[in-house]
Structure formats: structure tokens, C-alpha cells
Scaffold this motif. Structure first.
Motif, PDB file in Angstrom:
ATOM      1  N   GLU A  55     -13.657 -16.819 -15.132  1.00  0.00           N
ATOM      2  CA  GLU A  55     -12.832 -16.613 -13.938  1.00  0.00           C
ATOM      3  C   GLU A  55     -11.477 -17.305 -14.023  1.00  0.00           C
ATOM      4  N   TYR A  56     -11.467 -18.559 -14.542  1.00  0.00           N
ATOM      5  CA  TYR A  56     -10.248 -19.371 -14.485  1.00  0.00           C
ATOM      6  C   TYR A  56      -9.610 -19.648 -15.852  1.00  0.00           C
ATOM      7  N   GLY A  57     -10.323 -19.348 -16.929  1.00  0.00           N
ATOM      8  CA  GLY A  57      -9.858 -19.780 -18.237  1.00  0.00           C
ATOM      9  C   GLY A  57     -10.407 -21.159 -18.561  1.00  0.00           C
ATOM     10  N   VAL A  58     -10.060 -21.688 -19.736  1.00  0.00           N
ATOM     11  CA  VAL A  58     -10.652 -22.954 -20.179  1.00  0.00           C
ATOM     12  C   VAL A  58      -9.757 -24.160 -19.924  1.00  0.00           C
ATOM     13  N   GLY A  59      -8.530 -23.947 -19.502  1.00  0.00           N
ATOM     14  CA  GLY A  59      -7.624 -25.050 -19.209  1.00  0.00           C
ATOM     15  C   GLY A  59      -7.005 -24.889 -17.836  1.00  0.00           C
ATOM     16  N   SER A  60      -6.473 -25.990 -17.302  1.00  0.00           N
ATOM     17  CA  SER A  60      -5.880 -25.931 -15.964  1.00  0.00           C
ATOM     18  C   SER A  60      -4.393 -25.585 -15.990  1.00  0.00           C
ATOM     19  N   GLY A  61      -3.739 -25.827 -17.110  1.00  0.00           N
ATOM     20  CA  GLY A  61      -2.349 -25.421 -17.250  1.00  0.00           C
ATOM     21  C   GLY A  61      -1.315 -26.357 -16.672  1.00  0.00           C
ATOM     22  N   GLY A  62      -1.751 -27.427 -16.021  1.00  0.00           N
ATOM     23  CA  GLY A  62      -0.783 -28.360 -15.452  1.00  0.00           C
ATOM     24  C   GLY A  62      -1.468 -29.410 -14.607  1.00  0.00           C
ATOM     25  N   SER A  63      -0.674 -30.265 -13.992  1.00  0.00           N
ATOM     26  CA  SER A  63      -1.213 -31.315 -13.132  1.00  0.00           C
ATOM     27  C   SER A  63      -1.699 -30.706 -11.818  1.00  0.00           C
ATOM     28  N   PHE A  64      -2.445 -31.519 -11.056  1.00  0.00           N
ATOM     29  CA  PHE A  64      -2.948 -31.052  -9.769  1.00  0.00           C
ATOM     30  C   PHE A  64      -1.814 -30.641  -8.829  1.00  0.00           C
ATOM     31  N   LEU A  65      -0.665 -31.302  -8.938  1.00  0.00           N
ATOM     32  CA  LEU A  65       0.434 -31.043  -8.009  1.00  0.00           C
ATOM     33  C   LEU A  65       1.358 -29.915  -8.454  1.00  0.00           C
ATOM     34  N   VAL A  66       1.110 -29.381  -9.655  1.00  0.00           N
ATOM     35  CA  VAL A  66       1.957 -28.282 -10.132  1.00  0.00           C
ATOM     36  C   VAL A  66       1.168 -26.973 -10.107  1.00  0.00           C
ATOM     37  N   THR A  67       0.319 -26.749 -11.110  1.00  0.00           N
ATOM     38  CA  THR A  67      -0.443 -25.488 -11.153  1.00  0.00           C
ATOM     39  C   THR A  67      -1.942 -25.709 -11.334  1.00  0.00           C
ATOM     40  N   GLY A  68      -2.380 -26.975 -11.421  1.00  0.00           N
ATOM     41  CA  GLY A  68      -3.757 -27.238 -11.816  1.00  0.00           C
ATOM     42  C   GLY A  68      -4.784 -27.255 -10.707  1.00  0.00           C
ATOM     43  N   TYR A  69      -4.357 -27.146  -9.441  1.00  0.00           N
ATOM     44  CA  TYR A  69      -5.292 -27.258  -8.319  1.00  0.00           C
ATOM     45  C   TYR A  69      -5.745 -25.873  -7.878  1.00  0.00           C
ATOM     46  N   THR A  70      -7.066 -25.658  -7.876  1.00  0.00           N
ATOM     47  CA  THR A  70      -7.618 -24.341  -7.544  1.00  0.00           C
ATOM     48  C   THR A  70      -8.629 -24.457  -6.403  1.00  0.00           C
ATOM     49  N   HIS A  71      -9.112 -23.305  -5.979  1.00  0.00           N
ATOM     50  CA  HIS A  71     -10.161 -23.274  -4.952  1.00  0.00           C
ATOM     51  C   HIS A  71     -11.395 -24.044  -5.422  1.00  0.00           C
ATOM     52  N   ALA A  72     -11.707 -23.971  -6.703  1.00  0.00           N
ATOM     53  CA  ALA A  72     -12.870 -24.681  -7.249  1.00  0.00           C
ATOM     54  C   ALA A  72     -12.732 -26.189  -7.074  1.00  0.00           C
ATOM     55  N   HIS A  73     -11.532 -26.715  -7.301  1.00  0.00           N
ATOM     56  CA  HIS A  73     -11.298 -28.148  -7.112  1.00  0.00           C
ATOM     57  C   HIS A  73     -11.416 -28.534  -5.643  1.00  0.00           C
ATOM     58  N   ALA A  74     -10.835 -27.718  -4.775  1.00  0.00           N
ATOM     59  CA  ALA A  74     -10.856 -28.022  -3.337  1.00  0.00           C
ATOM     60  C   ALA A  74     -12.287 -28.042  -2.806  1.00  0.00           C
ATOM     61  N   VAL A  75     -13.091 -27.072  -3.206  1.00  0.00           N
ATOM     62  CA  VAL A  75     -14.485 -27.011  -2.752  1.00  0.00           C
ATOM     63  C   VAL A  75     -15.264 -28.220  -3.256  1.00  0.00           C
ATOM     64  N   LEU A  76     -15.025 -28.604  -4.505  1.00  0.00           N
ATOM     65  CA  LEU A  76     -15.723 -29.760  -5.069  1.00  0.00           C
ATOM     66  C   LEU A  76     -15.351 -31.037  -4.335  1.00  0.00           C
ATOM     67  N   GLU A  77     -14.075 -31.222  -4.020  1.00  0.00           N
ATOM     68  CA  GLU A  77     -13.651 -32.426  -3.296  1.00  0.00           C
ATOM     69  C   GLU A  77     -14.272 -32.478  -1.898  1.00  0.00           C
ATOM     70  N   GLU A  78     -14.355 -31.350  -1.251  1.00  0.00           N
ATOM     71  CA  GLU A  78     -14.996 -31.306   0.071  1.00  0.00           C
ATOM     72  C   GLU A  78     -16.479 -31.662  -0.038  1.00  0.00           C
ATOM     73  N   LYS A  79     -17.128 -31.166  -1.064  1.00  0.00           N
ATOM     74  CA  LYS A  79     -18.555 -31.427  -1.266  1.00  0.00           C
ATOM     75  C   LYS A  79     -18.804 -32.903  -1.538  1.00  0.00           C
ATOM     76  N   LEU A  80     -17.954 -33.522  -2.332  1.00  0.00           N
ATOM     77  CA  LEU A  80     -18.097 -34.946  -2.652  1.00  0.00           C
ATOM     78  C   LEU A  80     -17.897 -35.803  -1.408  1.00  0.00           C
ATOM     79  N   ALA A  81     -16.924 -35.445  -0.583  1.00  0.00           N
ATOM     80  CA  ALA A  81     -16.701 -36.182   0.667  1.00  0.00           C
ATOM     81  C   ALA A  81     -17.927 -36.078   1.566  1.00  0.00           C
ATOM     82  N   GLU A  82     -18.515 -34.892   1.634  1.00  0.00           N
ATOM     83  CA  GLU A  82     -19.702 -34.698   2.470  1.00  0.00           C
ATOM     84  C   GLU A  82     -20.889 -35.496   1.939  1.00  0.00           C
ATOM     85  N   ILE A  83     -21.089 -35.478   0.625  1.00  0.00           N
ATOM     86  CA  ILE A  83     -22.220 -36.184   0.020  1.00  0.00           C
ATOM     87  C   ILE A  83     -22.115 -37.687   0.249  1.00  0.00           C
TER      88      ILE A  83
END
Length: 375
Positions: A55-83
Motif C-alpha cells: 500500500e505505502y511502499g517500503v520507505g517513508s520518503g522524508g521526515s514526519f514533518l515533510v512527507t513521512g507522516y501517513t494515516h498509518a502513523h496517525a492511527v498507531l499514535e492514537e492507539k498507543l495513547a489509548e493503551i
């Protein structure tokens, strides 16, 4: 000759039985990995990474603040906060990077940093480079912590106390209840590095729950994905303001390439398995009890630990290496831990147990270990 110290340092390391080398594990039973729940080879994790790569490829292509932040990262961060029970969380590529980022961005020259003497190298090194005043309290000694805070807190603007939840080389647990109380009494924040506690402890699967604490008792929580979760990377959980501050001012976060989205999906799946396949924690802790009991019956004296980390103190670095090599020749991977990772004279075999181990695996280790200790 320029940089002559390099060859001199390596020769000295070798003469003191301290030279570090890398070796490939060729099928030995692994009693040195931090894969406590045995998730690193779980077929559902492998499939999740493959789906993520598609779905996303094998690399992020940049830092979180440029092009590296995706829906997958956002969902994971929300899940970690909840846990963990915190308002927000933030992903990092390693626990080392996360620890360094926190101490670097939060403390200035007018601040106080108080660390357990046996904290991980990432924490101690960050403190050494920090402009803050760093003091170290005796290992797991809340009385000495209180004395240190009473002596130094009043003359500093901010104060941060740092401890591990489960200590990586000793396997013992911090007295987080008492440490948290001391922090509150002395207007200090508390950072817990729970790399070796997250996901594996019997009372709620992390060090805060293990000691009956909640997010409001520990200001900053760091844990990694390379141990119980079976993948790689790390996260920090804290208030939303703290996470937003890290996003805006933490250079290790701002200027690092983001972890691949495929990895984030894999970690997300690992967390789900960790929370649902609770038999893994139960089995692991049964193995820990069995191993400790059998060591006692065989007069093998372990260091005090109730966690998956079961250190066997040898003392001499050369002897620890010899026993480790003998076990390796018999198909058992048990690494020797030597200075400077541990204090001089405390070289040890760091035995780690996993939910993937069986009673038969442990019995074999005990037999070969007993033989090696008496050679």
C-alpha cells in the motif's frame, strides 16, 4: 600518526577480554534476544508488513514533518495513547533517539536532571551532553533520590527524574510508586523508560500498571517496539502540550526520516496481538518462575529479578566469554555482557526468556549451564 588511538583502543579491548564482535546466529536456541513475547516471527505481523509495503511502499520518503507522516502513523499514535492512558503519543525510530530527544529538548542550564545510577546508556549520555545539572542516585534507592532532590531542587528552575521501569541489564523493577511520590513532593517531572516492561509484565503489561500507577503519576513515558512488540522503533507518551512541543522543537524528531508506514502497520498489528493473545504473558511468566525454581534447586545463583531478564553474575569478563562460547558450541545463544555496559567486575550472562521457549528448551539450558559453570 593521526588517529593512532583507534588501533590502540582495540588492542586494549582485546587484552582485557572486552573486544566486541558481531556473530550470526546459525539456528541456536536464542536466550539473548529481547523478543519476549515471540512476536517477531508471527505470521500475522509478517503479513501486515507485506500489506503495508504494497500500500505505502517500503520507505517513508522524508521526515514526519515533510512527507513521512501517513494515516498509518496517525492511527498507531492514537492507539498507543489509548493503551497507555496518555493524551497523546509520538513515534521515534529508536528508544535511544527518543530518550536523547526528550532530555535534549526539555532541559536547559538552569534545570536539574536526576537519574538512577544504572539507567541505560542513552539516558546517561544525554545527561552528560545536556547543559542541565545532572545528579545520579543509588540504584533503585528512593531514600537517596529524596535526599538528592532535597539538596538540589530548590536552586533549579525545572527538575526531571529519570528511571527505567525494568532495568535492562539487571532485570529488576524500579519502585515507581515511591519514586512518583518523591517527584510530586519535590515538584519534579518523572520520565520512565519502559523499554523492557512494556507488554510483558503480569499486572497490566507495563510498569505503570504493574505498580498501580496511572498516566497522571508519570509525566513522560517512553517504550520501544523492538522488545515485546517484536518489531523496531519507539514512542513517547505524554500530554498533548508536551507532544506538540516535541514536534516543534525536538531536532532528533524534526530532522529524522520517519519510520516506514509499513512498519507502523506491522506495529499496530503487534499491539493487537499483544493485547488479545494474553496467553503469551502468562506462559512467559510461568517460564520465568520455572527457570528461577530450577536454578535454585541446582545451586545456580541468579541476580534478583522477576522479569524475563535473568542475569547470572560471573564477575570476570574472560570467564563470562568462555562460558558463553561453550554454550554457543552446544547450540545455545547466551551472550556475555561485559564492561562498560555493566560495571567492572560484574560481567554476566544475560539470560532472557521468551514466550517462544518451551520447558524442554529451559531444561537443556539448565543442564548445559550447570556443566559449564563447573568446568
Amino acid at each position: 600518526m593521526a588517529f593512532e588511538f583507534i588501533s590502540q583502543a582495540l588492542r586494549q579491548q582485546e587484552s582485557e577480554s572486552l573486544l566486541r564482535t558481531r556473530a550470526i546466529n546459525h539456528g541456536a536456541i536464542n536466550f539473548s534476544a529481547n523478543d519476549y513475547l515471540g512476536l517477531s516471527t508471527h505470521p500475522e505481523l509478517i503479513a501486515a508488513w507485506q500489506r503495508g509495503a504494497t500500500e505505502y511502499g517500503v520507505g517513508s520518503g522524508g521526515s514526519f514533518l515533510v512527507t513521512g507522516y501517513t494515516h498509518a502513523h496517525a492511527v498507531l499514535e492514537e492507539k498507543l495513547a489509548e493503551i497507555t492512558g496518555y493524551e497523546s503519543s509520538l513515534l521515534f525510530n529508536s528508544g535511544y533517539s527518543a530518550n536523547q530527544a526528550l532530555i535534549k529538548v526539555l532541559l536547559n542550564k538552569n534545570d536539574l536532571l536526576v537519574q538512577d545510577k544504572l539507567n541505560h546508556a542513552s539516558l546517561i549520555e544525554a545527561g552528560m551532553y545536556s547543559p542541565a545539572t545532572m545528579k545520579r542516585f543509588k540504584h533503585n534507592d528512593s531514600v537517596h533520590l529524596a535526599q538528592t532532590l532535597e539538596q538540589y531542587r530548590a536552586t533549579h528552575a525545572n527538575s526531571l527524574v529519570v528511571t527505567e521501569g525494568v532495568f535492562s541489564m539487571d532485570g529488576d523493577m524500579a519502585d515507581l510508586q515511591e519514586i512518583s511520590q518523591q517527584c510530586k513532593a519535590h515538584d519534579s517531572w518523572l520520565l520512565v523508560d519502559d523499554a523492557h516492561g512494556f507488554g510483558v509484565l503480569p499486572q497490566g503489561q507495563n510498569s505503570l500498571n504493574q505498580h498501580g500507577l496511572l498516566a497522571h503519576d508519570v509525566d513522560l513515558y517512553m517504550a520501544t517496539f523492538g522488545k515485546a512488540v517484536g518489531v523496531s522503533g519507539a514512542f513517547v507518551a505524554a500530554s498533548k502540550d508536551v507532544i506538540d512541543y516535541l514536534v516543534n522543537f525536538s531536532k532528533p524528531y524534526i530532522y529524522s526520516t520517519a519510520m516506514p508506514a509499513a512498519m507502523a502497520l506491522c506495529i499496530d498489528k503487534a499491539l493487537t496481538i499483544m493485547l488479545t493473545e494474553t496467553w503469551r504473558v502468562t506462559h512467559l511468566n510461568q517460564l520465568i518462575c520455572y527457570f528461577k525454581q530450577q536454578c535454585s534447586l541446582r545451586n545456580i545463583t541468579l541476580m534478583p529479578s522477576d522479569t524475563a531478564i535473568q542475569p547470572l553474575l560471573i564477575g570476570d569478563a574472560g570467564k563470562a566469554m568462555k562460558i558463553s562460547q561453550q554454550l554457543a558450541s552446544q547450540g545455545l545463544l547466551v551472550k556475555a555482557i561485559r564492561p562498560p555496559t555493566v560495571p567492572p567486575g560484574t560481567s554476566r550472562l544475560r539470560i532472557t526468556l521468551s514466550a517462544n521457549h518451551s520447558i524442554e528448551d529451559i531444561d537443556l539450558l539448565l543442564t548445559r549451564l550447570q556443566e559449564a559453570l563447573h568446568d
